[in-house]
Design an enzyme around this catalytic site. Structure first.
Site, PDB file in Angstrom:
ATOM      1  N   SER A 124      63.344   4.282 -40.707  1.00 58.56           N
ATOM      2  CA  SER A 124      63.374   5.223 -39.582  1.00 58.56           C
ATOM      3  C   SER A 124      63.302   6.654 -40.106  1.00 58.56           C
ATOM      4  O   SER A 124      63.779   6.948 -41.214  1.00 58.56           O
ATOM      5  CB  SER A 124      64.688   5.024 -38.827  1.00 58.56           C
ATOM      6  OG  SER A 124      64.946   6.118 -37.976  1.00 58.56           O
ATOM      7  N   TYR A 148      74.395   3.969 -39.035  1.00 55.55           N
ATOM      8  CA  TYR A 148      73.123   3.274 -38.809  1.00 55.55           C
ATOM      9  C   TYR A 148      72.056   3.820 -39.766  1.00 55.55           C
ATOM     10  O   TYR A 148      71.375   3.075 -40.469  1.00 55.55           O
ATOM     11  CB  TYR A 148      72.664   3.441 -37.348  1.00 55.55           C
ATOM     12  CG  TYR A 148      71.179   3.302 -37.171  1.00 55.55           C
ATOM     13  CD1 TYR A 148      70.574   2.053 -37.214  1.00 55.55           C
ATOM     14  CD2 TYR A 148      70.360   4.431 -36.996  1.00 55.55           C
ATOM     15  CE1 TYR A 148      69.195   1.927 -37.097  1.00 55.55           C
ATOM     16  CE2 TYR A 148      68.993   4.314 -36.879  1.00 55.55           C
ATOM     17  CZ  TYR A 148      68.408   3.062 -36.925  1.00 55.55           C
ATOM     18  OH  TYR A 148      67.042   2.957 -36.825  1.00 55.55           O
ATOM     19  N   LYS A 152      69.829   2.233 -43.245  1.00 53.72           N
ATOM     20  CA  LYS A 152      68.379   2.300 -43.504  1.00 53.72           C
ATOM     21  C   LYS A 152      68.117   2.929 -44.873  1.00 53.72           C
ATOM     22  O   LYS A 152      67.299   2.440 -45.653  1.00 53.72           O
ATOM     23  CB  LYS A 152      67.671   3.103 -42.406  1.00 53.72           C
ATOM     24  CG  LYS A 152      67.659   2.423 -41.040  1.00 53.72           C
ATOM     25  CD  LYS A 152      66.822   1.156 -41.042  1.00 53.72           C
ATOM     26  CE  LYS A 152      66.874   0.401 -39.721  1.00 53.72           C
ATOM     27  NZ  LYS A 152      66.272  -0.945 -39.795  1.00 53.72           N
TER      28      LYS A 152
HETATM   29  C1  UD1 Z   1      67.658   8.320 -32.113  1.00 51.75           C
HETATM   30  C2  UD1 Z   1      68.467   8.142 -33.387  1.00 51.75           C
HETATM   31  C3  UD1 Z   1      67.550   7.650 -34.487  1.00 51.75           C
HETATM   32  C4  UD1 Z   1      66.869   6.374 -34.062  1.00 51.75           C
HETATM   33  C5  UD1 Z   1      66.080   6.630 -32.776  1.00 51.75           C
HETATM   34  C6  UD1 Z   1      65.467   5.350 -32.249  1.00 51.75           C
HETATM   35  C7  UD1 Z   1      70.283   9.833 -33.266  1.00 51.75           C
HETATM   36  C8  UD1 Z   1      70.882  11.028 -33.917  1.00 51.75           C
HETATM   37  N1  UD1 Z   1      69.105   9.386 -33.786  1.00 51.75           N
HETATM   38  O1  UD1 Z   1      66.724   9.370 -32.307  1.00 51.75           O
HETATM   39  O2  UD1 Z   1      68.327   7.421 -35.638  1.00 51.75           O
HETATM   40  O3  UD1 Z   1      65.996   5.938 -35.077  1.00 51.75           O
HETATM   41  O4  UD1 Z   1      66.971   7.128 -31.772  1.00 51.75           O
HETATM   42  O5  UD1 Z   1      64.485   5.648 -31.312  1.00 51.75           O
HETATM   43  O6  UD1 Z   1      70.807   9.271 -32.333  1.00 51.75           O
HETATM   44  N2  UD1 Z   1      68.052  13.095 -24.905  1.00 51.75           N
HETATM   45  C9  UD1 Z   1      68.492  13.673 -23.712  1.00 51.75           C
HETATM   46  N3  UD1 Z   1      69.145  12.863 -22.811  1.00 51.75           N
HETATM   47  C10 UD1 Z   1      69.377  11.551 -23.033  1.00 51.75           C
HETATM   48  C11 UD1 Z   1      68.935  10.970 -24.258  1.00 51.75           C
HETATM   49  C12 UD1 Z   1      68.273  11.791 -25.172  1.00 51.75           C
HETATM   50  O7  UD1 Z   1      68.298  14.859 -23.462  1.00 51.75           O
HETATM   51  O8  UD1 Z   1      69.985  10.876 -22.187  1.00 51.75           O
HETATM   52  C13 UD1 Z   1      67.300  13.944 -25.873  1.00 51.75           C
HETATM   53  C14 UD1 Z   1      67.942  14.061 -27.237  1.00 51.75           C
HETATM   54  O9  UD1 Z   1      68.838  15.119 -27.283  1.00 51.75           O
HETATM   55  C15 UD1 Z   1      66.697  14.267 -28.120  1.00 51.75           C
HETATM   56  C16 UD1 Z   1      65.601  13.483 -27.409  1.00 51.75           C
HETATM   57  O10 UD1 Z   1      66.055  13.330 -26.072  1.00 51.75           O
HETATM   58  O11 UD1 Z   1      66.335  15.616 -28.133  1.00 51.75           O
HETATM   59  C17 UD1 Z   1      65.345  12.106 -28.012  1.00 51.75           C
HETATM   60  O12 UD1 Z   1      66.574  11.399 -28.092  1.00 51.75           O
HETATM   61  P1  UD1 Z   1      66.632   9.825 -28.428  1.00 51.75           P
HETATM   62  O13 UD1 Z   1      65.658   9.090 -27.605  1.00 51.75           O
HETATM   63  O14 UD1 Z   1      68.063   9.405 -28.367  1.00 51.75           O
HETATM   64  O15 UD1 Z   1      66.101   9.724 -29.935  1.00 51.75           O
HETATM   65  P2  UD1 Z   1      66.599  10.516 -31.258  1.00 51.75           P
HETATM   66  O16 UD1 Z   1      67.904  11.137 -31.061  1.00 51.75           O
HETATM   67  O17 UD1 Z   1      65.460  11.372 -31.706  1.00 51.75           O
END
Ligand code: UD1
Length: 333
Positions: A124, A148, A152
């Site tokens: 990842s 997690y 990896k």
């Molecule tokens: C997360 C994990 C990463 C994992 C990946 C799988 C963390 C720190 N990282 O990545 O290790 O491999 O998922 O796909 O958790 N967001 C919102 N509202 C929400 C959910 C997310 O605003 O309800 C925003 C987050 O702040 C971020 C973006 O959406 O900016 C993407 O978030 P997310 O889909 O959770 O992925 P990552 O955090 O990039």
């Protein structure tokens, strides 16, 4: 080729099985259905109109693995099976280290016993921690922010040590950016049972009125509109990356890491607005404070995967948004 896919009924695993079958490969799956179901195996068969061999059980179970390798003449293994919820890994680190490291060690030991030394490993972009610059290259320093991610990174290190000690191993480590979307048939996709942690599954549940409102975690980042920027990649493109990776490990004996992303960064707001537009549906949202551990922006330099694997993601975010929602609509029916 005969490919053993661990975790083959999971989100990325199931789409990869479809692509492998479509290319004419034979597919053997081992899965304990801890975060999926047997029904997914049926859907894979329906989509591809071909059979797969399914073993139900844990990848940590060496006797089960020995039985598979003795029966099946496996050419190459794609190892997906792992726990993947970041928040849970912070609360229950031992569960993550036991499962993700334990099952990988069992797999590698049994592969070694049966002299099957070609492996594609599901890593990842989380291994880049807070990236030192953008876009992210494979050579960047590695670090993690949660257990997690550490599993990896530790497995990457185990694989590098293994290939150093025994250079007859051929290993491709794939560092995924943010996989979303679903198979265009709508038969398989991502459907977490609990309240989703990741953005796209949450958007989909809000659009479907299963959840009331999306919380956007921060609009004060140093990004184009203040919300977090990520490299979203269609899961079908990602699945094709695995096809390229097995071709690579079959023809060249080495260990190497490849970013699988598009190279494009989209903000949370851009993703939400695109989803609303292409699906013609409302997604109510509110801005809340930042989520601890989140970074402002993360996107790949995908050029090494293009050079070395001939891999290039083709689908844009409109298609990702359409296919993600289509899967939910079809499931509802
Ligand atoms: C997360 C994990 C990463 C994992 C990946 C799988 C963390 C720190 N990282 O990545 O290790 O491999 O998922 O796909 O958790 N967001 C919102 N509202 C929400 C959910 C997310 O605003 O309800 C925003 C987050 O702040 C971020 C973006 O959406 O900016 C993407 O978030 P997310 O889909 O959770 O992925 P990552 O955090 O990039």
């Amino acid at each position: 080729m005969k490919v053993l896919v661990t975790g083959g009924t999971g989100f990325i695993g199931s789409h990869t099985c479809c692509v492998l079958l479509e290319e004419g490969h034979e597919v053997v799956v081992i899965d304990n259905f801890s975060n999926s179901s047997k029904e997914v195996a049926e859907k894979i068969k329906e989509i591809s109109d071909r059979n797969i061999t399914l073993y139900e059980g844990d990848v940590a179970d060496k006797d089960l693995l020995r039985g598979i390798f003795a029966n099946e003449k496996i050419d190459v293994v794609i190892h997906f099976a792992a726990y993947k919820a970041v928040g849970e890994s912070v609360k229950l680190p031992l569960k993550y280290y036991r499962n993700n490291l334990g099952n990988t060690l069992s797999l590698l030991e049994v592969m070694d016993e049966y002299n099957c030394k070609r492996l594609v490993f599901s890593s990842s972009a989380t291994v880049y921690g807070t990236p030192e610059a953008l876009p992210i290259k494979e050579s960047f320093p590695l670090s993690t922010t949660n257990p997690y991610g550490t599993t990896k990174l530790m497995i990457e290190q185990i694989l590098k040590d293994l290939a150093k000690a025994d250079p007859t191993w051929s290993i491709a480590i794939l560092r995924y950016f943010n996989p979303i979307g679903a198979h265009p048939s709508g038969l398989i996709g991502e459907n977490p049972n609990d309240i989703p942690n990741n953005l796209m599954p949450y958007i989909v549940k809000v659009a479907n009125k299963e959840l009331e409102i999306l919380s956007i975690f921060g609009d004060d980042y140093d990004t184009k509109d203040g919300t977090g920027v990520r490299d979203y990649i269609h899961v079908m493109d990602l699945a094709k990356g695995h096809l390229k990776a097995i071709e690579k490990v079959m023809k060249e004996t080495k260990i190497d890491c490849y970013n699988l992303g598009t190279g494009e960064g989209y903000s949370v707001l851009e993703l939400v607005e695109t989803f609303k537009k292409v699906n013609n549906i409302d997604v109510p949202y509110q801005i809340v404070s930042r989520r601890p551990g989140d970074i402002a922006a993360c996107y790949a330099d995908p050029s090494y995967a293009l050079e070395e694997l001939g891999f290039k993601a083709e689908k844009g975010i409109e298609e990702m948004c359409k296919d993600a929602y289509n899967f939910i609509i079809k499931n509802k029916e």
